[in-house]
Design a protein around this motif. Structure first.
Motif: not given
Length: 695
Positions: A189-209
């Motif tokens: 993912x570091x080589x492709x920072x714009x890759x979309x990761x569609x996982x609700x857990x990750x989205x919730x973590x990002x919002x909380x962070x």
């Protein structure tokens, strides 16, 4: 509205309850200090040392638990990493991959619990520091943050910055991304920072962070300008159900159109106000009074519209449209009646029709939380576009003709055009607006709810946190009417005087900053036609294009600041830097010994305007954080106070332009800029004194 102490006990994770901030103990200690202080037996230095030690112990308890749990999460991730090669081998079974993915998600869910733990403690620390300052009048927050936050062994920074958590977030995100990439298209993912990761857990973590780090993006940064607030740690379930019932897209659209038309109405006359005043026999500088009369009326309209929106939305919007239709008609008729007084009355009517309090209130009360940030950003975009379109439309009115007894020219066409616009809007409003359901309970809740600044996503971090009833001792403490600290989060203020008593030095400084930036912007915009025609002989079209260009800078600047600047620097750093840049823009605007040139004026105006726009976003965001929770609800809320501060600034600025006209056109520029410079320097000094309380 539940007091924070009760909410903390209700929402805390039960197996971790011994590691939370002991908010009840700290609150009792503050009350004890206050009682001792009243009888004069308490030494101030002792109070500071003793309370600082208590806070240090509480923070150490939180941080050590945070590090311990963080280590446990890291150990689990390390164990899962050892399984990656086995599960991800070429012949690996699909069920094995799904099992590993679910294991990472489980770690992610536990991380969410930890983030929620940190968030609640960070809010508790902010609240207890604010309560201490309020009760004693000390600058304790300033002292505590200054001595702790920048120390090499600071534990306070772990609570508010907690950089180590980012490593755990990164590990979970990277591994889930790898597990989603079944075809192995990406090296990482570091080589492709714009890759979309569609996982609700990750989205919730990002919002909380993002909430914890005060990170932001263009949408959130733009939304801050709207000053649409919500309570910290609000429980959205019941509110969301009511908002879903009230929400109606067309009604929201009509609110945004009202915002757009009102801003067009405000600025469409700026390029021609001086010519219109001259044609009616007044001085060109009377344009300050003509423009400012709308703001004078808005000082009063903001209050009654804020109160009216407790019971209805469509009625104040209809009233607003009718008053604005009448006001613009009078503004246009003043030319044929040859009366400057009719012109001023028309603009006063326009100010009385300012329904921005209703527009904000509708978004706050009737838009679901999942859409509220977008609606807030839409409110700001509508205002910015209206500000740009107003002067741009004035460019199109460079004509003159008569129909019957009515004259249509560059002076009157803005009035006729806006009258027609409000008439069409009124018809659309009556046909399409849907009044949300109002019951007695709704009205009572409206009177104890109001605007608050939306800082980030308010999706619940946890769905099952446990729920316990407060003990009798806590009930008695929170219901004690003598304890103003427990009452702070309950009852909304009922008057401007009560609201003023709740203003701490930090809040007052932020309101003065808001006054300053609105004053500087109004001086720049309102006198632009007079200044440019005197020094550079600009035509009305030139002035209109210049003002439209300034208005169009709002969105690109917001994109840059929201996407980059606000994520690199703290908001208080951006605040101070923006104030300095506004001050620099004002200094460069002065007419010095050298001949005054158009490039100097344009560059200084652009610097002042853009810096003030950046300043407005961070100012309102910080204001929401340091303001009492009682000012987030009711008629006399923080949104009204900031609106009144900004409107008063416009009134004073426009009055300054007219008064400065008595010294002659050659002195107008420097005389009007001098108060802006003095106020700006004063706010910079005040910001330095309250800098550490903006934490």
């Amino acid at each position: 509205m539940v007091a924070f102490g009760k909410k903390l006990k209700e929402l805390q994770i039960q197996e971790w309850k011994g590691y939370y901030i002991d908010y009840k103990l700290l609150k009792k200690k503050v009350k004890y200090y206050a009682q001792q202080d009243e009888v004069g037996v308490q030494n101030h230095d002792y109070v500071l040392r003793d309370f600082s030690q208590m806070l240090d112990e509480q923070i150490e308890k939180i941080v050590l638990f945070l590090l311990k749990h963080q280590g446990q999460l890291a150990t689990r991730l390390s164990g899962l990493a050892d399984c990656d090669d086995e599960y991800l081998s070429p012949g690996s079974h699909h069920d094995s991959i799904m099992e590993l993915r679910e294991a990472y998600r489980e770690v992610g869910r536990d991380l969410l619990r930890l983030l929620f733990f940190v968030e609640m403690n960070a809010i508790g620390l902010r609240k207890i520091l604010k309560k201490f300052d309020k009760r004693f009048g000390y600058k304790f927050t300033n002292y505590y943050v200054k001595t702790r936050a920048n120390h090499p062994y600071s534990q306070l920074r772990q609570v508010f910055k907690h950089v180590g958590i980012s490593a755990v977030v990164g590990s979970i995100t990277r591994n889930l991304a790898n597990l989603q990439d079944d075809d192995r298209r990406y090296a990482s993912i570091y080589d492709h920072p714009n890759i979309q990761i569609s996982d609700p857990v990750i989205e919730s973590i990002k919002a909380a962070e993002k909430r914890l780090l005060n990170s932001t993006d263009f949408l959130h940064y733009l939304g801050k300008h709207a000053f649409i607030m919500q309570d910290e740690l609000s429980s959205p379930s019941s509110e969301e159900h009511g908002a879903d019932e009230r929400y109606h897209f067309m009604s929201l659209l009509l609110n945004l159109v009202n915002t757009f038309l009102y801003m067009v109405n405000t600025y469409i006359i700026v390029p021609t106000a001086d010519d219109y005043s001259l044609s009616l026999g007044a001085a060109a500088t009377v344009c300050g009074v003509v423009i400012g009369s709308m703001a004078v009326a808005q000082v009063f309209s903001s209050v009654y519209f804020s109160a009216w929106s407790n019971k209805s939305y469509i009625k104040p919007l209809i009233f607003s449209s009718i008053v604005l239709l009448m006001g613009n008609t009078l503004y246009a008729l003043a030319y044929d009646l040859n009366s400057i007084y009719v012109l001023l009355v028309g603009r006063l009517f326009c100010g009385l029709g300012s329904a921005r309090a209703v527009n904000r209130r509708y978004i706050s009360d009737c838009v679901p939380q999942k859409l509220r940030m977008k609606a807030s950003a839409g409110f700001v975009c509508a205002s910015a576009l209206g500000m740009a379109c107003g002067p741009a439309l004035a460019c199109l009115f460079q004509t003159q003709f008569k129909v019957f007894w009515f004259t249509f020219n560059q002076d009157t066409l803005p009035g006729w055009f806006m009258a027609f616009g409000w008439f069409i809007y009124l018809l659309w409003l009556c046909l399409s607006f849907r009044e949300p359901p109002f019951e007695k309970e709704d009205i009572l809740q409206h009177e104890t709810s109001g605007t608050a600044v939306e800082i980030g996503s308010s999706e619940p971090l946890l769905l099952d946190l446990g729920n316990t009833q407060p003990d009798e001792d806590e009930k008695q403490e929170d219901d004690d009417p003598c304890d103003e600290l427990s009452e702070e989060s309950r009852e909304p203020v009922t008057s401007i005087t009560s609201a003023y008593r709740l203003l701490t030095p930090s809040v007052k400084v932020q309101l003065v900053i808001y006054f300053m930036l609105k004053y500087a912007m109004e001086i720049l915009l309102a006198e632009s036609s007079v200044i440019t025609s005197y020094y550079f002989v600009w035509s009305t079209s030139n002035v209109a294009m210049f003002l439209a260009f300034l208005g169009l800078t709002v969105l690109p600047v917001s994109i840059f600041v929201g996407s980059y600047i606000s994520n690199v620097f703290e908001e208080r750093q951006v605040l101070l830097a923006s104030e300095i840049m506004v001050c620099l823009g004002i200094v460069l605007s002065f007419q010095m010994l050298v001949p005054y040139s158009a490039p100097q004026y344009i560059l200084s105006a652009l610097l002042t305007f853009v810096s003030a726009e950046v300043l407005e976003g961070v100012n309102l965001s910080l204001l929401s954080r340091v303001m009492s929770s009682r000012l987030s609800r009711g008629t006399y809320n923080g949104g009204l106070l900031s609106t009144e501060a900004g409107t008063l600034a416009r009134v004073v600025a426009d009055g300054t332009i007219t008064l400065a006209g008595y010294w002659g056109m050659s002195e107008l520029l420097n005389i009007t800029l001098l108060p802006s410079l003095v106020i700006c320097i004063s706010t910079i000094v005040a910001t330095f004194f309250t800098y550490n309380s903006l934490y």
